[in-house]
Design a protein around this motif. Structure first.
Motif, PDB file in Angstrom:
ATOM      1  N   GLU A 186       4.199  18.619   0.814  1.00  0.00           N
ATOM      2  CA  GLU A 186       4.173  17.211   1.199  1.00  0.00           C
ATOM      3  C   GLU A 186       3.724  16.367   0.017  1.00  0.00           C
ATOM      4  O   GLU A 186       2.819  16.747  -0.728  1.00  0.00           O
ATOM      5  CB  GLU A 186       3.227  16.989   2.378  1.00  0.00           C
ATOM      6  N   LEU A 187       4.374  15.250  -0.151  1.00  0.00           N
ATOM      7  CA  LEU A 187       4.026  14.321  -1.216  1.00  0.00           C
ATOM      8  C   LEU A 187       3.249  13.159  -0.615  1.00  0.00           C
ATOM      9  O   LEU A 187       3.751  12.457   0.265  1.00  0.00           O
ATOM     10  CB  LEU A 187       5.281  13.807  -1.917  1.00  0.00           C
ATOM     11  N   ALA A 202      11.337   8.587  -5.752  1.00  0.00           N
ATOM     12  CA  ALA A 202      12.717   8.463  -5.275  1.00  0.00           C
ATOM     13  C   ALA A 202      12.735   7.938  -3.838  1.00  0.00           C
ATOM     14  O   ALA A 202      11.729   8.003  -3.123  1.00  0.00           O
ATOM     15  CB  ALA A 202      13.409   9.820  -5.343  1.00  0.00           C
ATOM     16  N   ASN A 203      13.889   7.459  -3.422  1.00  0.00           N
ATOM     17  CA  ASN A 203      14.060   7.000  -2.038  1.00  0.00           C
ATOM     18  C   ASN A 203      13.735   8.135  -1.073  1.00  0.00           C
ATOM     19  O   ASN A 203      14.100   9.285  -1.296  1.00  0.00           O
ATOM     20  CB  ASN A 203      15.500   6.546  -1.806  1.00  0.00           C
ATOM     21  N   ASP A 204      13.055   7.791   0.020  1.00  0.00           N
ATOM     22  CA  ASP A 204      12.747   8.750   1.093  1.00  0.00           C
ATOM     23  C   ASP A 204      12.112  10.032   0.572  1.00  0.00           C
ATOM     24  O   ASP A 204      12.434  11.134   1.015  1.00  0.00           O
ATOM     25  CB  ASP A 204      14.023   9.100   1.882  1.00  0.00           C
ATOM     26  N   SER A 205      11.151   9.917  -0.352  1.00  0.00           N
ATOM     27  CA  SER A 205      10.566  11.114  -0.955  1.00  0.00           C
ATOM     28  C   SER A 205       9.097  11.335  -0.632  1.00  0.00           C
ATOM     29  O   SER A 205       8.567  12.409  -0.876  1.00  0.00           O
ATOM     30  CB  SER A 205      10.719  11.053  -2.483  1.00  0.00           C
ATOM     31  N   VAL A 206       8.437  10.341  -0.056  1.00  0.00           N
ATOM     32  CA  VAL A 206       6.993  10.430   0.150  1.00  0.00           C
ATOM     33  C   VAL A 206       6.684  10.623   1.635  1.00  0.00           C
ATOM     34  O   VAL A 206       7.217   9.932   2.490  1.00  0.00           O
ATOM     35  CB  VAL A 206       6.285   9.162  -0.392  1.00  0.00           C
ATOM     36  N   ASN A 227       8.731  -3.670   0.713  1.00  0.00           N
ATOM     37  CA  ASN A 227      10.060  -3.118   0.401  1.00  0.00           C
ATOM     38  C   ASN A 227       9.954  -1.758  -0.274  1.00  0.00           C
ATOM     39  O   ASN A 227      10.709  -0.832   0.051  1.00  0.00           O
ATOM     40  CB  ASN A 227      10.852  -4.086  -0.483  1.00  0.00           C
ATOM     41  N   GLU A 228       9.027  -1.620  -1.216  1.00  0.00           N
ATOM     42  CA  GLU A 228       8.853  -0.334  -1.895  1.00  0.00           C
ATOM     43  C   GLU A 228       8.298   0.730  -0.942  1.00  0.00           C
ATOM     44  O   GLU A 228       8.711   1.883  -0.980  1.00  0.00           O
ATOM     45  CB  GLU A 228       7.944  -0.478  -3.123  1.00  0.00           C
ATOM     46  N   LEU A 229       7.368   0.336  -0.076  1.00  0.00           N
ATOM     47  CA  LEU A 229       6.860   1.271   0.939  1.00  0.00           C
ATOM     48  C   LEU A 229       8.012   1.786   1.791  1.00  0.00           C
ATOM     49  O   LEU A 229       8.118   2.992   2.042  1.00  0.00           O
ATOM     50  CB  LEU A 229       5.837   0.590   1.850  1.00  0.00           C
ATOM     51  N   TYR A 230       8.858   0.895   2.232  1.00  0.00           N
ATOM     52  CA  TYR A 230       9.998   1.266   3.072  1.00  0.00           C
ATOM     53  C   TYR A 230      10.958   2.183   2.308  1.00  0.00           C
ATOM     54  O   TYR A 230      11.463   3.154   2.852  1.00  0.00           O
ATOM     55  CB  TYR A 230      10.716   0.003   3.545  1.00  0.00           C
ATOM     56  N   ARG A 231      11.179   1.883   1.037  1.00  0.00           N
ATOM     57  CA  ARG A 231      12.134   2.646   0.238  1.00  0.00           C
ATOM     58  C   ARG A 231      11.664   4.076  -0.023  1.00  0.00           C
ATOM     59  O   ARG A 231      12.423   5.023   0.111  1.00  0.00           O
ATOM     60  CB  ARG A 231      12.371   1.933  -1.107  1.00  0.00           C
ATOM     61  N   VAL A 232      10.399   4.265  -0.379  1.00  0.00           N
ATOM     62  CA  VAL A 232       9.945   5.598  -0.805  1.00  0.00           C
ATOM     63  C   VAL A 232       9.457   6.486   0.333  1.00  0.00           C
ATOM     64  O   VAL A 232       9.448   7.707   0.205  1.00  0.00           O
ATOM     65  CB  VAL A 232       8.853   5.521  -1.896  1.00  0.00           C
ATOM     66  N   THR A 233       9.045   5.894   1.457  1.00  0.00           N
ATOM     67  CA  THR A 233       8.500   6.691   2.557  1.00  0.00           C
ATOM     68  C   THR A 233       9.626   7.335   3.356  1.00  0.00           C
ATOM     69  O   THR A 233      10.599   6.688   3.711  1.00  0.00           O
ATOM     70  CB  THR A 233       7.632   5.818   3.479  1.00  0.00           C
ATOM     71  N   LYS A 234       9.461   8.640   3.624  1.00  0.00           N
ATOM     72  CA  LYS A 234      10.455   9.358   4.425  1.00  0.00           C
ATOM     73  C   LYS A 234      10.504   8.760   5.833  1.00  0.00           C
ATOM     74  O   LYS A 234       9.473   8.322   6.364  1.00  0.00           O
ATOM     75  CB  LYS A 234      10.084  10.839   4.531  1.00  0.00           C
ATOM     76  N   PRO A 235      11.661   8.759   6.453  1.00  0.00           N
ATOM     77  CA  PRO A 235      11.770   8.238   7.822  1.00  0.00           C
ATOM     78  C   PRO A 235      10.819   8.982   8.773  1.00  0.00           C
ATOM     79  O   PRO A 235      10.687  10.203   8.704  1.00  0.00           O
ATOM     80  CB  PRO A 235      13.226   8.519   8.191  1.00  0.00           C
TER      81      PRO A 235
END
Length: 71
Positions: free
Chosen positions: A9-10, A29-33, A55-63
């Protein structure tokens, strides 16, 4: 029998000392955290920078994963 290793887990934890990094494009990366924690940062940001943060939180956090912002 072959066993798979569980993916690591990242987790990302950012504080006010990370302000210069927070204000730019994040290296993740997108959806990587898997988990993001933002502590004592929002009060130091302009309204435009706050939008960028979300926006960055939304981009990098996995769904379906956790993004916590502590004000």
């Amino acid at each position: 029998m072959v066993t798979k290793k569980a993916p690591k887990e990242l987790k990302l934890s950012l504080t006010e000392k990370d302000l210069p990094r927070i204000k730019g494009k994040w290296k993740e990366a997108n959806d990587s955290v898997d988990e993001v924690s933002i502590v004592n940062v929002v009060s130091f940001l302009t309204p435009k920078e706050r939008i960028h943060l979300v926006n960055e939180l939304y981009r990098v956090t996995k769904p379906g994963r956790l993004a916590a912002v502590h004000v």
